[in-house]
Motif scaffolding. Structure first.
Motif, PDB file in Angstrom:
ATOM      1  N   GLY A   4      -3.490 -24.973 -25.451  1.00 56.04           N
ATOM      2  CA  GLY A   4      -2.066 -25.288 -25.553  1.00 56.04           C
ATOM      3  C   GLY A   4      -1.204 -24.171 -25.008  1.00 56.04           C
ATOM      4  O   GLY A   4      -0.209 -24.416 -24.312  1.00 56.04           O
ATOM      5  N   LEU A   5      -1.567 -22.933 -25.321  1.00 55.98           N
ATOM      6  CA  LEU A   5      -0.839 -21.776 -24.790  1.00 55.98           C
ATOM      7  C   LEU A   5      -0.992 -21.688 -23.277  1.00 55.98           C
ATOM      8  O   LEU A   5      -0.017 -21.450 -22.559  1.00 55.98           O
ATOM      9  CB  LEU A   5      -1.348 -20.490 -25.450  1.00 55.98           C
ATOM     10  CG  LEU A   5      -0.696 -19.190 -24.993  1.00 55.98           C
ATOM     11  CD1 LEU A   5       0.759 -19.166 -25.433  1.00 55.98           C
ATOM     12  CD2 LEU A   5      -1.444 -18.005 -25.562  1.00 55.98           C
ATOM     13  N   HIS A   6      -2.194 -21.929 -22.802  1.00 57.24           N
ATOM     14  CA  HIS A   6      -2.462 -21.901 -21.355  1.00 57.24           C
ATOM     15  C   HIS A   6      -1.655 -22.979 -20.641  1.00 57.24           C
ATOM     16  O   HIS A   6      -1.064 -22.734 -19.586  1.00 57.24           O
ATOM     17  CB  HIS A   6      -3.961 -22.086 -21.113  1.00 57.24           C
ATOM     18  CG  HIS A   6      -4.350 -22.061 -19.677  1.00 57.24           C
ATOM     19  ND1 HIS A   6      -4.266 -20.916 -18.913  1.00 57.24           N
ATOM     20  CD2 HIS A   6      -4.807 -23.037 -18.859  1.00 57.24           C
ATOM     21  CE1 HIS A   6      -4.660 -21.194 -17.686  1.00 57.24           C
ATOM     22  NE2 HIS A   6      -4.997 -22.482 -17.631  1.00 57.24           N
ATOM     23  N   ARG A   7      -1.595 -24.155 -21.231  1.00 57.35           N
ATOM     24  CA  ARG A   7      -0.859 -25.266 -20.629  1.00 57.35           C
ATOM     25  C   ARG A   7       0.643 -24.985 -20.610  1.00 57.35           C
ATOM     26  O   ARG A   7       1.317 -25.248 -19.621  1.00 57.35           O
ATOM     27  CB  ARG A   7      -1.153 -26.538 -21.409  1.00 57.35           C
ATOM     28  CG  ARG A   7      -0.797 -27.784 -20.668  1.00 57.35           C
ATOM     29  CD  ARG A   7      -1.290 -28.997 -21.379  1.00 57.35           C
ATOM     30  NE  ARG A   7      -2.735 -29.130 -21.159  1.00 57.35           N
ATOM     31  CZ  ARG A   7      -3.509 -29.984 -21.780  1.00 57.35           C
ATOM     32  NH1 ARG A   7      -3.008 -30.787 -22.678  1.00 57.35           N
ATOM     33  NH2 ARG A   7      -4.782 -30.043 -21.512  1.00 57.35           N
ATOM     34  N   SER A   8       1.178 -24.427 -21.691  1.00 59.94           N
ATOM     35  CA  SER A   8       2.618 -24.146 -21.735  1.00 59.94           C
ATOM     36  C   SER A   8       2.995 -23.027 -20.763  1.00 59.94           C
ATOM     37  O   SER A   8       4.059 -23.089 -20.123  1.00 59.94           O
ATOM     38  CB  SER A   8       3.047 -23.793 -23.158  1.00 59.94           C
ATOM     39  OG  SER A   8       2.406 -22.612 -23.592  1.00 59.94           O
ATOM     40  N   ILE A   9       2.155 -22.038 -20.609  1.00 67.73           N
ATOM     41  CA  ILE A   9       2.439 -20.960 -19.648  1.00 67.73           C
ATOM     42  C   ILE A   9       2.382 -21.494 -18.219  1.00 67.73           C
ATOM     43  O   ILE A   9       3.219 -21.146 -17.387  1.00 67.73           O
ATOM     44  CB  ILE A   9       1.466 -19.784 -19.850  1.00 67.73           C
ATOM     45  CG1 ILE A   9       1.810 -19.045 -21.146  1.00 67.73           C
ATOM     46  CG2 ILE A   9       1.516 -18.809 -18.684  1.00 67.73           C
ATOM     47  CD1 ILE A   9       0.839 -17.964 -21.514  1.00 67.73           C
ATOM     48  N   ALA A  12       5.557 -23.395 -17.563  1.00 70.40           N
ATOM     49  CA  ALA A  12       6.680 -22.470 -17.387  1.00 70.40           C
ATOM     50  C   ALA A  12       6.647 -21.817 -16.007  1.00 70.40           C
ATOM     51  O   ALA A  12       7.694 -21.675 -15.357  1.00 70.40           O
ATOM     52  CB  ALA A  12       6.651 -21.406 -18.479  1.00 70.40           C
ATOM     53  N   LEU A  13       5.475 -21.432 -15.525  1.00 71.54           N
ATOM     54  CA  LEU A  13       5.374 -20.834 -14.193  1.00 71.54           C
ATOM     55  C   LEU A  13       5.672 -21.848 -13.092  1.00 71.54           C
ATOM     56  O   LEU A  13       6.306 -21.503 -12.086  1.00 71.54           O
ATOM     57  CB  LEU A  13       3.984 -20.223 -13.999  1.00 71.54           C
ATOM     58  CG  LEU A  13       3.714 -18.951 -14.792  1.00 71.54           C
ATOM     59  CD1 LEU A  13       2.281 -18.492 -14.585  1.00 71.54           C
ATOM     60  CD2 LEU A  13       4.679 -17.860 -14.422  1.00 71.54           C
ATOM     61  N   ALA A  14       5.250 -23.095 -13.271  1.00 73.97           N
ATOM     62  CA  ALA A  14       5.571 -24.126 -12.292  1.00 73.97           C
ATOM     63  C   ALA A  14       7.081 -24.370 -12.255  1.00 73.97           C
ATOM     64  O   ALA A  14       7.665 -24.540 -11.179  1.00 73.97           O
ATOM     65  CB  ALA A  14       4.830 -25.415 -12.633  1.00 73.97           C
ATOM     66  N   PHE A  15       7.719 -24.364 -13.411  1.00 74.87           N
ATOM     67  CA  PHE A  15       9.174 -24.526 -13.469  1.00 74.87           C
ATOM     68  C   PHE A  15       9.873 -23.343 -12.808  1.00 74.87           C
ATOM     69  O   PHE A  15      10.871 -23.514 -12.109  1.00 74.87           O
ATOM     70  CB  PHE A  15       9.621 -24.675 -14.926  1.00 74.87           C
ATOM     71  CG  PHE A  15      11.086 -24.926 -15.077  1.00 74.87           C
ATOM     72  CD1 PHE A  15      11.623 -26.150 -14.732  1.00 74.87           C
ATOM     73  CD2 PHE A  15      11.922 -23.940 -15.558  1.00 74.87           C
ATOM     74  CE1 PHE A  15      12.976 -26.393 -14.868  1.00 74.87           C
ATOM     75  CE2 PHE A  15      13.272 -24.165 -15.698  1.00 74.87           C
ATOM     76  CZ  PHE A  15      13.803 -25.401 -15.349  1.00 74.87           C
ATOM     77  N   LEU A  16       9.343 -22.127 -12.980  1.00 75.35           N
ATOM     78  CA  LEU A  16       9.916 -20.940 -12.345  1.00 75.35           C
ATOM     79  C   LEU A  16       9.829 -21.032 -10.823  1.00 75.35           C
ATOM     80  O   LEU A  16      10.785 -20.693 -10.118  1.00 75.35           O
ATOM     81  CB  LEU A  16       9.197 -19.684 -12.845  1.00 75.35           C
ATOM     82  CG  LEU A  16       9.661 -18.363 -12.256  1.00 75.35           C
ATOM     83  CD1 LEU A  16      11.070 -18.043 -12.749  1.00 75.35           C
ATOM     84  CD2 LEU A  16       8.710 -17.264 -12.621  1.00 75.35           C
ATOM     85  N   VAL A  17       8.712 -21.511 -10.295  1.00 77.44           N
ATOM     86  CA  VAL A  17       8.576 -21.672  -8.850  1.00 77.44           C
ATOM     87  C   VAL A  17       9.549 -22.733  -8.344  1.00 77.44           C
ATOM     88  O   VAL A  17      10.188 -22.561  -7.299  1.00 77.44           O
ATOM     89  CB  VAL A  17       7.113 -22.036  -8.475  1.00 77.44           C
ATOM     90  CG1 VAL A  17       7.007 -22.489  -7.041  1.00 77.44           C
ATOM     91  CG2 VAL A  17       6.204 -20.866  -8.725  1.00 77.44           C
ATOM     92  N   LEU A  18       9.702 -23.819  -9.093  1.00 79.49           N
ATOM     93  CA  LEU A  18      10.627 -24.871  -8.695  1.00 79.49           C
ATOM     94  C   LEU A  18      12.062 -24.363  -8.667  1.00 79.49           C
ATOM     95  O   LEU A  18      12.799 -24.611  -7.715  1.00 79.49           O
ATOM     96  CB  LEU A  18      10.514 -26.062  -9.649  1.00 79.49           C
ATOM     97  CG  LEU A  18      11.484 -27.210  -9.390  1.00 79.49           C
ATOM     98  CD1 LEU A  18      11.092 -27.922  -8.103  1.00 79.49           C
ATOM     99  CD2 LEU A  18      11.500 -28.158 -10.553  1.00 79.49           C
ATOM    100  N   VAL A  19      12.462 -23.611  -9.681  1.00 77.76           N
ATOM    101  CA  VAL A  19      13.834 -23.097  -9.745  1.00 77.76           C
ATOM    102  C   VAL A  19      14.080 -22.056  -8.655  1.00 77.76           C
ATOM    103  O   VAL A  19      15.166 -22.007  -8.073  1.00 77.76           O
ATOM    104  CB  VAL A  19      14.119 -22.528 -11.155  1.00 77.76           C
ATOM    105  CG1 VAL A  19      15.415 -21.752 -11.199  1.00 77.76           C
ATOM    106  CG2 VAL A  19      14.164 -23.660 -12.166  1.00 77.76           C
ATOM    107  N   SER A  20      13.089 -21.222  -8.346  1.00 80.06           N
ATOM    108  CA  SER A  20      13.295 -20.174  -7.347  1.00 80.06           C
ATOM    109  C   SER A  20      13.404 -20.736  -5.933  1.00 80.06           C
ATOM    110  O   SER A  20      14.004 -20.115  -5.064  1.00 80.06           O
ATOM    111  CB  SER A  20      12.177 -19.139  -7.409  1.00 80.06           C
ATOM    112  OG  SER A  20      10.966 -19.713  -6.990  1.00 80.06           O
TER     113      SER A  20
END
Length: 138
Positions: A4-9, A12-20
């Protein structure tokens, strides 16, 4: 818990790449010093107070100051996600090389510990020797 922690991280990283990599513009329309309209991804609506001049009139040559103004803020995202190692300067290349070297050397394999009694089972206890000899730990 770990998955669950691995999936949430990873989300979050995929969302960071999308926003950047996301680029957008904000358009604002001011009438005097008052913000009338603000729009994202489109043109802001005007208040209808702009002065429209005919090209045929003699006033067209004289430009009058309008009380309205438009402001456009553009935020450009990152175009390239893959950076070349050649585009780094010398200090950055040295840092990346030394960081990689030290990170890989953190995980050195230790020699295997040999235990000589690993293949033997412990002796069976028929009687409790401490009770038999009446030796107790206090």
């Amino acid at each position: 818990m770990k998955s669950g922690l691995h999936r949430s991280i990873s989300v979050a990283l995929a969302f960071l790449v999308l926003v950047s990599t996301f680029s957008f513009s904000i358009d604002k329309h001011f009438c005097g010093s008052i913000l009338v309209d603000q729009a994202v991804f489109s043109k802001a609506k005007s208040c209808g107070m702009e002065m429209k001049m005919d090209e045929s009139s003699s006033m067209a040559s004289l430009e009058k100051d309008s009380c309205c103004s438009n402001e456009k803020v553009s935020i450009d995202g990152q175009d390239e996600l893959k950076l070349n190692f050649d585009s780094l300067d010398l200090q950055q290349q040295i840092f990346v090389a030394s960081y990689t070297y030290t990170y890989l050397n953190l995980f050195e394999v230790l020699p295997k510990q040999v235990t000589p009694f690993d293949d033997y089972s412990p002796p069976l206890l028929v009687t409790d020797i401490q009770v038999l000899d009446q030796v107790f730990l206090i």
